[in-house]
Design an enzyme around this catalytic site. Structure first.
Site, PDB file in Angstrom:
ATOM      1  N   GLU A 112       0.736  -1.108  -0.027  1.00 18.40           N
ATOM      2  CA  GLU A 112      -0.202   0.393   0.027  1.00 18.40           C
ATOM      3  C   GLU A 112       0.936   1.053  -0.071  1.00 18.40           C
ATOM      4  OE1 GLU A 112      -3.693  -0.236   1.931  1.00 18.40           O
ATOM      5  OE2 GLU A 112      -3.501   1.957   3.089  1.00 18.40           O
ATOM      6  N   GLU A 116      -3.369  10.596   2.950  1.00 14.91           N
ATOM      7  CA  GLU A 116      -4.380  10.196   3.478  1.00 14.91           C
ATOM      8  C   GLU A 116      -4.264  11.987   3.987  1.00 14.91           C
ATOM      9  OE1 GLU A 116      -3.890   6.169   5.774  1.00 14.91           O
ATOM     10  OE2 GLU A 116      -2.617   7.884   5.973  1.00 14.91           O
ATOM     11  N   THR A 140       4.701  -2.055  11.347  1.00 15.91           N
ATOM     12  CA  THR A 140       5.480  -1.140  11.319  1.00 15.91           C
ATOM     13  C   THR A 140       4.677   0.171  10.844  1.00 15.91           C
ATOM     14  OG1 THR A 140       7.206  -2.780  11.248  1.00 15.91           O
ATOM     15  CG2 THR A 140       7.648   0.096  10.904  1.00 15.91           C
TER      16      THR A 140
END
Length: 303
Positions: A112, A116, A140
């Site tokens: 990914e 955001e 992590t």
């Protein structure tokens, strides 16, 4: 009103940083694409409203649902951009995300790359967060956070991800804010599998506001984000043959849309822009969070 010497100097530096991108502008290298031709509704169908010409789309969040779209193709390497305008007003807990993921195909081992945009408890403020992981390394977190140097509710701004064999670069209005170099320290978690491109708006109260301290206030709903200027130029994954179309994984090839020399490393101008953004606007990096990590991740220790 007289302008302070400090503010005047800041404006001059900012103007220079923006100006040096006039000749480069990664977003100008690739063609804009239609939402209808390139994307499907991901969730919240009644809250997704595409323009009639297919060039833009509105997403909304209300008490019933968030919403989002997903690319019809999966990509291995590429340049991905969306021009986004964020909701105004009190938006604490609202999250608008532009990201690549393959969690649908690899639920326990997915990759990914995230941009955001986090609504803030202070009215009108938004925070930019970037994150990256591969092969399911979600424990992590590799987050970095920035204050934006503009009001993202007043107009559209470009949020972009460049991904190839050499590095991942996160950009805002063509200015790099973060580079993840593909080296030995990070190779085990470097995104390595085809991904879809998503744009979503959702309620992130528990995750994004200190454990729900400042949740979404739905008396201000619906929260509407808009996107236009979609660009998705990458190596399309052929799911039937399990091959990358027009893709070169290891060489600087013109067949790969982002495989040429100009995409192998940042230019001196891009690096200057990134240093400016990080020095003046980054306020959190996982590599500096010694409370969170008693032993910092390997890529942090080697910097």
């Amino acid at each position: 009103m007289a302008i302070s010497a400090f503010l005047y100097s800041y404006i001059l530096v900012f103007s220079w940083i923006v100006g040096i991108y006039a000749a480069y502008e990664p977003t100008s290298r690739f063609r804009m694409q239609s939402v209808n031709q390139t994307c499907n509704v991901f969730f919240g169908r009644t809250n997704v409203h595409a323009r009639k010409d297919g060039r833009g789309v509105n997403f909304s969040l209300d008490k019933l649902s968030g919403s989002g779209i997903v690319s019809k193709n999966k990509y291995y390497y590429g340049f991905f951009n969306g021009a986004i305008k964020l909701p105004a007003g009190f938006t604490s807990g609202v999250v608008v995300a532009y990201y690549l993921s393959n969690a649908d195909a690899f639920p326990h081992n997915h990759d990914e790359m995230d941009i955001e945009l986090l609504g803030h408890e202070k009215r009108g403020r938004w925070v930019l967060q970037t994150n990256i992981y591969g092969n399911g390394s979600v424990k992590t977190g590799r987050e970095e956070k920035f204050h934006l140097w503009f009001d993202p509710t007043k107009g559209f701004h470009n949020f972009s991800i460049l991904w190839n064999i050499h590095h991942v670069v996160f950009m805002v209005d063509d200015i790099p804010v973060r580079e993840v170099v593909h080296d030995a320290a990070i190779s085990s978690i470097y995104p390595s599998k085809p991904m879809s491109v998503y744009t979503t708006i959702w309620d992130g109260s528990e995750w994004a506001t200190h454990g729900g301290k400042y949740p979404v206030d739905y008396k201000y709903a619906p929260f509407v984000a808009s996107m236009r200027g979609i660009e998705m130029e990458g190596c399309v994954w052929n799911q039937k043959n399990h091959t990358h179309l027009l893709c070169s994984r290891r060489t600087l090839s013109s067949l790969d849309p982002v495989g040429g020399e100009q995409f192998a490393k940042l230019s001196s101008r891009q690096r200057a822009g990134m240093e400016w953004a990080r020095r003046n606007h980054m306020f959190y990096s996982y590599c500096q969070d010694k409370k969170r990590y008693r032993v910092l991740p390997l890529e942090c220790r080697e910097k």
